[in-house]
Scaffold this motif. Structure first.
Motif, PDB file in Angstrom:
ATOM      1  N   ALA A 184       9.149   5.880 -11.543  1.00 29.58           N
ATOM      2  CA  ALA A 184       8.519   5.840 -10.221  1.00 29.58           C
ATOM      3  C   ALA A 184       7.317   6.777 -10.139  1.00 29.58           C
ATOM      4  CB  ALA A 184       9.538   6.201  -9.145  1.00 29.58           C
ATOM      5  N   PHE A 185       7.346   7.864 -10.909  1.00 26.71           N
ATOM      6  CA  PHE A 185       6.269   8.845 -10.825  1.00 26.71           C
ATOM      7  C   PHE A 185       5.337   8.849 -12.039  1.00 26.71           C
ATOM      8  CE2 PHE A 185       9.350  10.475  -7.816  1.00 26.71           C
ATOM      9  CZ  PHE A 185       8.543  10.942  -6.780  1.00 26.71           C
ATOM     10  N   PHE A 186       5.833   8.411 -13.213  1.00 25.42           N
ATOM     11  CA  PHE A 186       5.047   8.583 -14.427  1.00 25.42           C
ATOM     12  C   PHE A 186       4.875   7.313 -15.259  1.00 25.42           C
ATOM     13  CE2 PHE A 186       7.207  12.661 -13.564  1.00 25.42           C
ATOM     14  CZ  PHE A 186       6.093  13.441 -13.332  1.00 25.42           C
ATOM     15  N   SER A 187       5.260   6.165 -14.718  1.00 21.89           N
ATOM     16  CA  SER A 187       5.100   4.925 -15.476  1.00 21.89           C
ATOM     17  C   SER A 187       3.627   4.654 -15.773  1.00 21.89           C
ATOM     18  CB  SER A 187       5.685   3.746 -14.696  1.00 21.89           C
ATOM     19  OG  SER A 187       5.391   2.524 -15.345  1.00 21.89           O
ATOM     20  N   ARG A 188       3.313   4.282 -17.007  1.00 22.20           N
ATOM     21  CA  ARG A 188       1.938   3.948 -17.378  1.00 22.20           C
ATOM     22  C   ARG A 188       1.551   2.575 -16.839  1.00 22.20           C
ATOM     23  NH1 ARG A 188       0.977   4.990 -23.660  1.00 22.20           N
ATOM     24  NH2 ARG A 188      -1.130   4.470 -22.950  1.00 22.20           N
ATOM     25  N   PHE A 189       2.567   1.736 -16.551  1.00 23.24           N
ATOM     26  CA  PHE A 189       2.280   0.413 -15.998  1.00 23.24           C
ATOM     27  C   PHE A 189       1.961   0.504 -14.513  1.00 23.24           C
ATOM     28  CE2 PHE A 189       3.845  -3.318 -13.711  1.00 23.24           C
ATOM     29  CZ  PHE A 189       3.045  -4.306 -14.273  1.00 23.24           C
ATOM     30  N   HIS A 190       2.860   1.115 -13.753  1.00 24.67           N
ATOM     31  CA  HIS A 190       2.642   1.252 -12.313  1.00 24.67           C
ATOM     32  C   HIS A 190       3.629   2.275 -11.770  1.00 24.67           C
ATOM     33  CE1 HIS A 190       1.706   0.454  -8.189  1.00 24.67           C
ATOM     34  NE2 HIS A 190       2.907  -0.027  -7.920  1.00 24.67           N
ATOM     35  N   ALA A 191       3.142   3.474 -11.467  1.00 26.94           N
ATOM     36  CA  ALA A 191       3.987   4.503 -10.862  1.00 26.94           C
ATOM     37  C   ALA A 191       4.169   4.156  -9.386  1.00 26.94           C
ATOM     38  CB  ALA A 191       3.353   5.884 -11.024  1.00 26.94           C
ATOM     39  N   ASP A 192       5.318   3.587  -9.051  1.00 31.54           N
ATOM     40  CA  ASP A 192       5.482   2.932  -7.749  1.00 31.54           C
ATOM     41  C   ASP A 192       6.132   3.802  -6.676  1.00 31.54           C
ATOM     42  OD1 ASP A 192       7.969   3.064  -8.868  1.00 31.54           O
ATOM     43  OD2 ASP A 192       8.503   0.971  -8.504  1.00 31.54           O
ATOM     44  N   TRP A 193       6.089   5.119  -6.805  1.00 31.44           N
ATOM     45  CA  TRP A 193       6.754   5.949  -5.804  1.00 31.44           C
ATOM     46  C   TRP A 193       6.135   5.751  -4.424  1.00 31.44           C
ATOM     47  CZ3 TRP A 193       4.142   9.655  -3.008  1.00 31.44           C
ATOM     48  CH2 TRP A 193       2.896  10.068  -3.492  1.00 31.44           C
ATOM     49  N   ARG A 194       4.839   5.472  -4.377  1.00 24.81           N
ATOM     50  CA  ARG A 194       4.204   5.239  -3.072  1.00 24.81           C
ATOM     51  C   ARG A 194       4.697   3.939  -2.439  1.00 24.81           C
ATOM     52  NH1 ARG A 194       0.237   7.141  -6.431  1.00 24.81           N
ATOM     53  NH2 ARG A 194      -0.779   9.099  -5.837  1.00 24.81           N
ATOM     54  N   ASP A 195       5.104   2.981  -3.274  1.00 24.23           N
ATOM     55  CA  ASP A 195       5.573   1.703  -2.755  1.00 24.23           C
ATOM     56  C   ASP A 195       6.814   1.868  -1.881  1.00 24.23           C
ATOM     57  OD1 ASP A 195       3.539   0.815  -4.306  1.00 24.23           O
ATOM     58  OD2 ASP A 195       4.756  -0.345  -5.696  1.00 24.23           O
ATOM     59  N   PHE A 196       7.641   2.868  -2.185  1.00 24.57           N
ATOM     60  CA  PHE A 196       8.844   3.090  -1.399  1.00 24.57           C
ATOM     61  C   PHE A 196       8.528   3.594   0.007  1.00 24.57           C
ATOM     62  CE2 PHE A 196      10.345   3.457  -5.798  1.00 24.57           C
ATOM     63  CZ  PHE A 196      11.424   2.591  -5.756  1.00 24.57           C
ATOM     64  N   LEU A 197       7.273   3.971   0.257  1.00 22.70           N
ATOM     65  CA  LEU A 197       6.869   4.473   1.569  1.00 22.70           C
ATOM     66  C   LEU A 197       6.070   3.441   2.359  1.00 22.70           C
ATOM     67  CD1 LEU A 197       5.765   8.081   0.527  1.00 22.70           C
ATOM     68  CD2 LEU A 197       7.993   7.335   1.382  1.00 22.70           C
ATOM     69  N   ALA A 198       6.022   2.201   1.864  1.00 25.17           N
ATOM     70  CA  ALA A 198       5.246   1.165   2.557  1.00 25.17           C
ATOM     71  C   ALA A 198       5.758   0.929   3.981  1.00 25.17           C
ATOM     72  CB  ALA A 198       5.298  -0.143   1.758  1.00 25.17           C
ATOM     73  N   TRP A 199       7.038   1.198   4.225  1.00 20.92           N
ATOM     74  CA  TRP A 199       7.644   0.925   5.526  1.00 20.92           C
ATOM     75  C   TRP A 199       7.087   1.818   6.641  1.00 20.92           C
ATOM     76  CZ3 TRP A 199      10.137   5.074   7.720  1.00 20.92           C
ATOM     77  CH2 TRP A 199      10.460   6.127   6.853  1.00 20.92           C
ATOM     78  N   ILE A 200       6.353   2.883   6.284  1.00 18.14           N
ATOM     79  CA  ILE A 200       5.826   3.750   7.344  1.00 18.14           C
ATOM     80  C   ILE A 200       4.744   3.044   8.172  1.00 18.14           C
ATOM     81  CG2 ILE A 200       6.360   5.855   6.067  1.00 18.14           C
ATOM     82  CD1 ILE A 200       3.469   6.070   5.263  1.00 18.14           C
ATOM     83  N   ASP A 201       4.246   1.906   7.684  1.00 17.37           N
ATOM     84  CA  ASP A 201       3.373   1.064   8.508  1.00 17.37           C
ATOM     85  C   ASP A 201       4.280   0.275   9.452  1.00 17.37           C
ATOM     86  OD1 ASP A 201       1.651  -0.774   9.639  1.00 17.37           O
ATOM     87  OD2 ASP A 201       0.525  -1.122   7.790  1.00 17.37           O
ATOM     88  N   VAL A 202       4.664   0.892  10.548  1.00 15.15           N
ATOM     89  CA  VAL A 202       5.691   0.355  11.434  1.00 15.15           C
ATOM     90  C   VAL A 202       5.293  -1.007  12.001  1.00 15.15           C
ATOM     91  CG1 VAL A 202       7.042   0.783  13.525  1.00 15.15           C
ATOM     92  CG2 VAL A 202       6.440   2.686  12.006  1.00 15.15           C
ATOM     93  N   ARG A 203       4.024  -1.184  12.310  1.00 12.60           N
ATOM     94  CA  ARG A 203       3.574  -2.441  12.915  1.00 12.60           C
ATOM     95  C   ARG A 203       3.818  -3.619  11.973  1.00 12.60           C
ATOM     96  NH1 ARG A 203      -1.009  -5.456  12.859  1.00 12.60           N
ATOM     97  NH2 ARG A 203      -1.986  -3.987  11.411  1.00 12.60           N
ATOM     98  N   CYS A 204       3.409  -3.453  10.713  1.00 13.79           N
ATOM     99  CA  CYS A 204       3.609  -4.529   9.736  1.00 13.79           C
ATOM    100  C   CYS A 204       5.090  -4.722   9.423  1.00 13.79           C
ATOM    101  CB  CYS A 204       2.836  -4.229   8.461  1.00 13.79           C
ATOM    102  SG  CYS A 204       1.049  -4.390   8.635  1.00 13.79           S
ATOM    103  N   MET A 205       5.826  -3.623   9.375  1.00 12.36           N
ATOM    104  CA  MET A 205       7.250  -3.739   9.096  1.00 12.36           C
ATOM    105  C   MET A 205       7.957  -4.522  10.199  1.00 12.36           C
ATOM    106  SD  MET A 205      10.078  -0.780   8.361  1.00 12.36           S
ATOM    107  CE  MET A 205      11.815  -1.219   8.205  1.00 12.36           C
ATOM    108  N   TRP A 206       7.586  -4.250  11.464  1.00  9.65           N
ATOM    109  CA  TRP A 206       8.211  -4.960  12.570  1.00  9.65           C
ATOM    110  C   TRP A 206       7.876  -6.448  12.517  1.00  9.65           C
ATOM    111  CZ3 TRP A 206      12.011  -5.532  15.437  1.00  9.65           C
ATOM    112  CH2 TRP A 206      11.976  -6.227  16.649  1.00  9.65           C
ATOM    113  N   LYS A 207       6.648  -6.784  12.119  1.00  8.29           N
ATOM    114  CA  LYS A 207       6.279  -8.184  11.966  1.00  8.29           C
ATOM    115  C   LYS A 207       7.133  -8.859  10.899  1.00  8.29           C
ATOM    116  CE  LYS A 207       1.401  -8.079  13.401  1.00  8.29           C
ATOM    117  NZ  LYS A 207       0.000  -8.300  12.950  1.00  8.29           N
ATOM    118  N   GLN A 208       7.376  -8.133   9.801  1.00  7.29           N
ATOM    119  CA  GLN A 208       8.177  -8.710   8.728  1.00  7.29           C
ATOM    120  C   GLN A 208       9.637  -8.874   9.149  1.00  7.29           C
ATOM    121  OE1 GLN A 208       8.550  -6.610   4.826  1.00  7.29           O
ATOM    122  NE2 GLN A 208       7.399  -8.380   4.075  1.00  7.29           N
ATOM    123  N   VAL A 209      10.143  -7.911   9.905  1.00  4.31           N
ATOM    124  CA  VAL A 209      11.509  -8.019  10.413  1.00  4.31           C
ATOM    125  C   VAL A 209      11.642  -9.240  11.309  1.00  4.31           C
ATOM    126  CG1 VAL A 209      13.215  -6.944  11.929  1.00  4.31           C
ATOM    127  CG2 VAL A 209      12.044  -5.563  10.216  1.00  4.31           C
TER     128      VAL A 209
END
Length: 231
Positions: free
Chosen positions: A77-102
């Motif tokens: 999640a932090f050091f992958s050479r392909f894609h360090a995706d730790w930021r992806d786990f925080l995508a939900w903080i965009d509450v407006r888009c998350m509510w639309k998806q819900v």
């Protein structure tokens, strides 16, 4: 107009970790339920019966593998050479888009919300996975406490001495065991929702989510004029 475009999203390391996690968690759930409530014993002499010991051994062994896999996934999640995706786990903080998806998943609207820009996960998916890793960490800690409580030497006993303040804070080993068992049910709930949503995405949205954990490729909507693929 929009078209479905293949996107290489999951590295080999993430895919292997995913399936290894699935196998280890299955073993942990099955053996854990037997340890909590034994439902059978061997026929024959009592001295020849060691089923509980064998089941507990496999539970502890799977737990050790789970620790390694958890640590490895955090490293990716932090050091992958392909894609360090730790930021992806925080995508939900965009509450407006998350509510639309819900609302889309609850069939309250037909407006589909794609994954966050440059992210591997959707908004609700990111929230669910972050919650999963918190649950996994809590299960590891409580599991280490329960395992170490029966040992008086070696690395396991040292681990227990380190985590003992947590056990006292929780209210003792009985409470730790209850929380550990409760976390198992949260894992089961996540697995049920996870499998349902993966099938739903494949059948309804044609994202090839299930096969992507074998091939690494998913399909996402892209404008028809967008050239190339994301590498």
């Amino acid at each position: 107009m929009e078209r479905m475009e293949p996107v290489y999203q999951w590295s080999v390391a993430v895919r292997i970790t995913h399936w290894a996690m699935a196998l280890v968690i299955t073993v942990l759930i099955v053996t854990g339920f037997y340890i909590a409530s034994p439902f059978t014993v061997y026929r024959g002499e009592t001295t020849d019966k060691f089923l509980m010991g064998d089941v507990r051994f496999w539970h502890l062994l799977a737990g050790v593998f789970f620790i390694f896999l958890f640590t490895w996934r955090m490293y990716l999640a932090f050091f992958s050479r392909f894609h360090a995706d730790w930021r992806d786990f925080l995508a939900w903080i965009d509450v407006r888009c998350m509510w639309k998806q819900v609302k889309f998943y609850l069939l309250l609207t037909d407006e589909e919300v794609e994954a966050a820009p440059q992210c591997a996960y959707g908004y609700t998916q990111a929230f669910a996975y972050l919650a999963l890793w918190i649950i996994a960490f809590a299960a590891l800690v409580t599991g280490l406490i329960l395992m170490g409580a029966e040992y008086h030497g070696g690395l396991t006993a040292l681990t227990y001495r380190i985590t003992m303040p947590v056990a006292y804070w929780m209210g003792g080993l009985a409470t730790v065991r209850f929380i550990h068992h409760l976390l198992t049910w949260l894992f089961i709930l996540f697995i049920m929702v996870h499998v349902y949503m993966a099938v739903w995405h494949d059948v309804v949205l044609k994202h090839a989510i299930i096969s992507s954990m074998v091939s690494g490729w998913v399909y996402r909507k892209r404008p028809a004029f967008t050239p190339g693929r994301r590498e």
